[in-house]
Design a protein around this motif. Structure first.
Motif, PDB file in Angstrom:
ATOM      1  N   THR A  28      30.443  24.224 -38.734  1.00 29.48           N
ATOM      2  CA  THR A  28      31.271  23.071 -38.382  1.00 29.48           C
ATOM      3  C   THR A  28      30.461  21.785 -38.416  1.00 29.48           C
ATOM      4  OG1 THR A  28      32.750  24.417 -37.020  1.00 29.48           O
ATOM      5  CG2 THR A  28      32.698  22.053 -36.575  1.00 29.48           C
ATOM      6  N   HIS A  70      38.760  25.144 -40.460  1.00 26.52           N
ATOM      7  CA  HIS A  70      38.154  23.962 -39.856  1.00 26.52           C
ATOM      8  C   HIS A  70      36.746  23.667 -40.350  1.00 26.52           C
ATOM      9  CE1 HIS A  70      41.604  23.566 -37.380  1.00 26.52           C
ATOM     10  NE2 HIS A  70      41.351  24.605 -36.614  1.00 26.52           N
ATOM     11  N   TYR A  71      36.040  24.673 -40.857  1.00 22.92           N
ATOM     12  CA  TYR A  71      34.706  24.349 -41.354  1.00 22.92           C
ATOM     13  C   TYR A  71      34.625  24.319 -42.876  1.00 22.92           C
ATOM     14  CZ  TYR A  71      34.556  29.376 -40.109  1.00 22.92           C
ATOM     15  OH  TYR A  71      34.858  30.693 -39.904  1.00 22.92           O
ATOM     16  N   TYR A 102      37.765  17.886 -34.502  1.00 20.70           N
ATOM     17  CA  TYR A 102      37.621  17.993 -35.953  1.00 20.70           C
ATOM     18  C   TYR A 102      37.905  16.673 -36.664  1.00 20.70           C
ATOM     19  CZ  TYR A 102      37.377  22.987 -35.103  1.00 20.70           C
ATOM     20  OH  TYR A 102      36.997  24.220 -34.647  1.00 20.70           O
TER      21      TYR A 102
END
Length: 527
Positions: free
Chosen positions: A197, A259-260, A310
């Motif tokens: 992340t 999300h990453y 994020y």
């Protein structure tokens, strides 16, 4: 005399049948962060469990549980926990007896340490929950530490994340995560996720490539799926055109992201203009924090570190800036009611903030991985899109960037798209389309020039650029999201993207987050 003997026998029988609670039960400590960590100093014992397990902490309540359980617990109970999704319960017993036998329908793990038999006894409370119970209880059991070296103080990777939640010094955070010790596979996995992340927050860099390779090296492609992708995918301009054409038939489009994989935000950015042209008005973002939509909807607003976690990543913040410029209205729809199922809460918030007040509106959603699945899983779990569709009778166009993500190298273009009709797989057929995303560009609107910057230090640094209209004073950068940031290696030079229409603030940080350079750059700075 006979009455006294009868009374004594009765008391002994009652005592023998009463729930057995371990004498050290009251010494249990339950430390909750992103797991529940159970520590008992008197027994020098530690283990951890998923955070959704609720523990009984009162002796009276535990007695009631033991009396009503559908089997006989043969040793004294130290711990009792229960979860509802999926439904199961488990007990931890401690004794100096040997291993106890339990019915086959239960899940049991045990060990003998320091002449103590410790058993983890799991009871599935539904027919389809036993497999999950086996996996969870095995993980819990493997985290067990007993003896002088047991873990007394609880510190996790997520404590680092929490400590730096409003920081833009991503390189320093990444270094702290990299140095953090881990003790089991679950912690290794969490560490890898957070390293991915924060390295993704830093754009293109070798750290991200290394972590990503570590993640993806375990992937083994399915030949049948690969063949279908190669034979049936559309690529090039057909991808965006397909999305827009299908979006015209719907009132809501749901696109997901991992999300990453920060490039997943680029697809959403690439469809913003054309969706706006066909009437899409709202941009609903799972990653927005509570009430942050109201702040972003104010005139001249822009994303800050408080907008969300994020959203601090540069592709995400630039997506928000672009949507703001195009006139989209932002919607934060994450469930914040902890008494409510997350998927139900998300679906309700999404509907209540859009179609309930504006029935003819059109909505674009960016959600996390499985929340856009339109069908219940084989275990009966309903995701946000399933609930939204069934509750409000609005059929979303669902586009997954995650479920075929590991196959993305099969196509040679920026994007590829394939209909789910080509697949019989439960998850792949639970959306309308699947996108393969190879977009590695860092497109920033309105940037037409560059600035040459060299790292003259002996160590690597983080370079961060901020728009001049978002920086109000010398120290304001602490609260803001850079529109561009990266790691610049020692002795290397890089062309940095500069907005020729305004000043750019440049800040450079070392691996510990110390500010080592600051400049205000204009289009004349290179001359």
């Amino acid at each position: 005399m006979n009455k006294i003997i009868t009374l004594l026998i009765t008391l002994l029988l009652i005592s023998g049948c009463s729930p057995k609670i371990n004498e050290h039960f009251e010494q249990n400590r339950y430390v909750k962060n992103f797991n529940v960590h159970l520590v008992n100093d008197s027994l020098q014992l530690y283990f951890k469990s998923p955070s959704d397990i609720t523990y009984t902490r009162e002796r009276k309540a535990l007695k009631k549980v033991i009396r009503n359980v559908g089997f006989k617990l043969k040793d004294s109970v130290l711990v009792y926990g229960k979860t509802l999704d999926p439904p199961y319960e488990y007990f931890v017993t401690v004794s100096r007896n040997g291993q106890q036998e339990y019915p086959e329908n239960l899940v049991v793990f045990d060990t003998l340490i320091n002449n103590k038999t410790i058993q983890f006894v799991g009871n599935p409370l539904a027919e389809n929950s036993k497999r999950t119970l086996e996996i969870d209880l095995n993980t819990i059991f493997k985290s067990l530490e007993v003896g002088e070296s047991y873990r007394k103080e609880i510190s996790t990777i997520m404590d680092i994340v929490q400590k730096h939640k409003n920081s833009n010094k991503f390189y320093a955070i990444l270094n702290e995560i990299h140095e953090f010790p881990v003790y089991d596979k679950q912690e290794e996995w969490t560490k890898l996720q957070m390293a991915l992340t924060f390295s993704s927050f830093l754009g293109k860099n070798e750290f991200y490539d290394t972590y990503l390779n570590q993640l993806e090296s375990r992937f083994k492609p399915n030949d049948t799926i690969s063949k279908k992708i190669i034979e049936n995918s559309k690529t090039g301009n057909d991808v965006i055109e397909t999305i827009i054409k299908e979006a015209e038939k719907h009132k809501i489009v749901m696109i997901n992201e991992n999300h990453y994989y920060s490039n997943h935000r680029l697809l959403v950015s690439d469809v913003l203009v054309k969706l706006k042209e066909i009437g899409y008005k709202y941009l609903a973002l799972e990653a927005l924090g509570i009430k942050q939509d109201s702040l972003l909807n104010l005139k001249n607003a822009y994303p800050t570190l408080e907008s969300g976690f994020y959203t601090s990543e540069q592709n995400y913040s630039n997506l928000i800036r672009k949507a703001k410029e195009l006139g989209y209205e932002f919607i934060a729809y994450e469930n914040t009611d902890h008494t409510k199922n997350r998927e139900i809460g998300q679906a309700e918030n999404l509907y209540n903030k859009t179609f309930k007040i504006d029935p003819e509106s059109k909505v674009l959603v960016l959600a996390g991985i499985d929340h856009i699945l339109e069908k219940p899983t084989s275990r009966g779990k309903e995701w946000m899109a399933t609930i939204f569709k069934n509750t409000y009778n609005i059929d979303p166009l669902t586009i997954s960037q995650t479920h075929l993500n590991s196959y993305r190298n099969l196509i040679k273009s920026t994007y590829g798209i394939i209909s789910s009709n080509f697949f019989n797989n439960e998850r792949l057929s639970s959306v309308d389309y699947l996108v393969l995303n190879n977009n590695q560009t860092n497109v920033i609107q309105n940037l037409f020039t560059s600035f040459n910057y060299k790292n003259n230090r002996e160590d690597n640094v983080q370079v961060a650029l901020f728009y001049g209209n978002e920086i109000k004073n010398k120290y304001d950068y602490h609260k803001k999201v850079p529109y561009f940031t990266t790691i610049l290696k020692s002795g290397k030079k890089q062309e940095l993207p500069i907005d020729e229409n305004q000043k750019t603030h440049l800040y450079t940080f070392d691996e510990n987050g110390k500010l080592i350079d600051e400049q205000i750059i204009t289009t004349n700075s290179n001359r």
